[in-house]
Design a protein around this motif. Structure first.
Motif, short mmCIF file in Angstrom:
data_model
loop_
_atom_site.label_atom_id
_atom_site.label_comp_id
_atom_site.label_asym_id
_atom_site.label_seq_id
_atom_site.Cartn_x
_atom_site.Cartn_y
_atom_site.Cartn_z
N ARG A 1 0.83 -1.22 0.00
CA ARG A 1 0.00 0.00 0.00
C ARG A 1 0.86 1.26 0.00
O ARG A 1 0.62 2.19 -0.79
CB ARG A 1 -0.93 -0.02 1.22
CG ARG A 1 -1.82 1.20 1.35
CD ARG A 1 -2.72 1.06 2.56
NE ARG A 1 -1.97 0.84 3.77
CZ ARG A 1 -1.40 1.79 4.49
NH1 ARG A 1 -1.47 3.06 4.11
NH2 ARG A 1 -0.74 1.50 5.60
N TYR B 1 -10.05 4.38 -0.10
CA TYR B 1 -9.92 2.97 -0.42
C TYR B 1 -11.22 2.43 -0.99
O TYR B 1 -12.31 2.93 -0.70
CB TYR B 1 -9.55 2.17 0.83
CG TYR B 1 -8.23 2.58 1.43
CD1 TYR B 1 -7.04 2.32 0.77
CD2 TYR B 1 -8.16 3.24 2.66
CE1 TYR B 1 -5.81 2.70 1.30
CE2 TYR B 1 -6.95 3.62 3.21
CZ TYR B 1 -5.78 3.34 2.52
OH TYR B 1 -4.58 3.72 3.06
N PRO C 1 -8.93 -3.54 1.72
CA PRO C 1 -9.28 -2.97 0.41
C PRO C 1 -8.21 -3.30 -0.63
O PRO C 1 -7.02 -3.36 -0.30
CB PRO C 1 -9.37 -1.47 0.68
CG PRO C 1 -8.57 -1.25 1.91
CD PRO C 1 -8.67 -2.49 2.72
N VAL D 1 -6.93 1.84 -4.28
CA VAL D 1 -6.83 3.15 -3.64
C VAL D 1 -6.89 4.22 -4.73
O VAL D 1 -6.35 4.04 -5.82
CB VAL D 1 -5.53 3.27 -2.81
CG1 VAL D 1 -4.29 3.12 -3.68
CG2 VAL D 1 -5.48 4.58 -2.05
#
Length: 204
Positions: free
Chosen positions: A63, A92, A105, A108
């Protein structure tokens, strides 16, 4: 990340591959050991569980790596020099397609707000956190979600509404961006300051 971990990650992220593995291990176990051979189904199940464990352990790294790439692309889109300020917020969406980590999630959307002298440039970039396109080297699916110029003369006011940055325009249009980053407050404070400066310059 070593080859073994990459293989487990690919297995955990591939529903088709997992289905094939279950069929093959079940068929092989039944052919070789008759009824007790069904216990071989534990092999792909354990591999899948280990892959999910790796996803959870490495997820934050994926991420953060992706967010850095998205912000770099958005800054280039806005024409920002390295020392110029931009204000990123992100939201997200979706969920990782795995039964053990589906609360994470998988996508993004980063929105970078870059205040200029008379207008605001807003660049949006979208990326998939997991699975990446490749693991060695790490490469992510990144999409351009558009760029918008909003002139200060057209903005009546800016607000933070829950988890959203909201721009109100003189034509009654509302431009809204979700924020799950916690950075909306700083962005709005800067925008309000730019709006005050612009109104002061424009006043007779």
């Amino acid at each position: 990340m070593d080859l073994r971990d990459r293989l487990f990650l690919r297995f955990a992220a591939s529903p088709g591959l997992k289905a094939l593995a279950y069929v093959l291990f079940l068929a092989g176990g039944l052919l070789l050991f008759q009824g007790p051979g069904a216990v071989l189904l534990a092999v792909p199940l354990l591999a899948d569980a280990y892959g999910a464990r790796l996803i959870r352990a490495l997820y934050d790294g994926f991420r953060e790596d992706l967010l850095e790439l998205l912000e770099d692309e958005a800054r280039r889109e806005c024409g920002l020099a390295p020392d110029e300020e931009g204000f990123p917020v992100w939201e997200y969406d979706g969920c990782v397609r795995h039964w053990l980590v589906k609360g994470l999630p998988d996508r993004v959307i980063l929105t970078l707000m870059a205040p200029r002298q008379d207008f605001l440039v807003v660049a949006r970039k979208e990326g998939r956190i997991f699975p990446p396109l490749s693991y060695a080297p790490l490469d992510y699916e990144i999409l351009d979600a558009g760029t918008l110029d909003v002139y200060y003369r057209d903005i009546t006011h800016v607000e933070v509404n829950g988890e959203a940055v909201v721009l109100h325009t003189s034509g009654g249009e509302v431009i809204e961006y979700e924020d799950h980053s916690g950075g909306a407050g700083q962005a709005v404070r800067e925008l309000r300051e730019r709006l005050r400066e612009h109104k002061a310059r424009s006043s007779p």
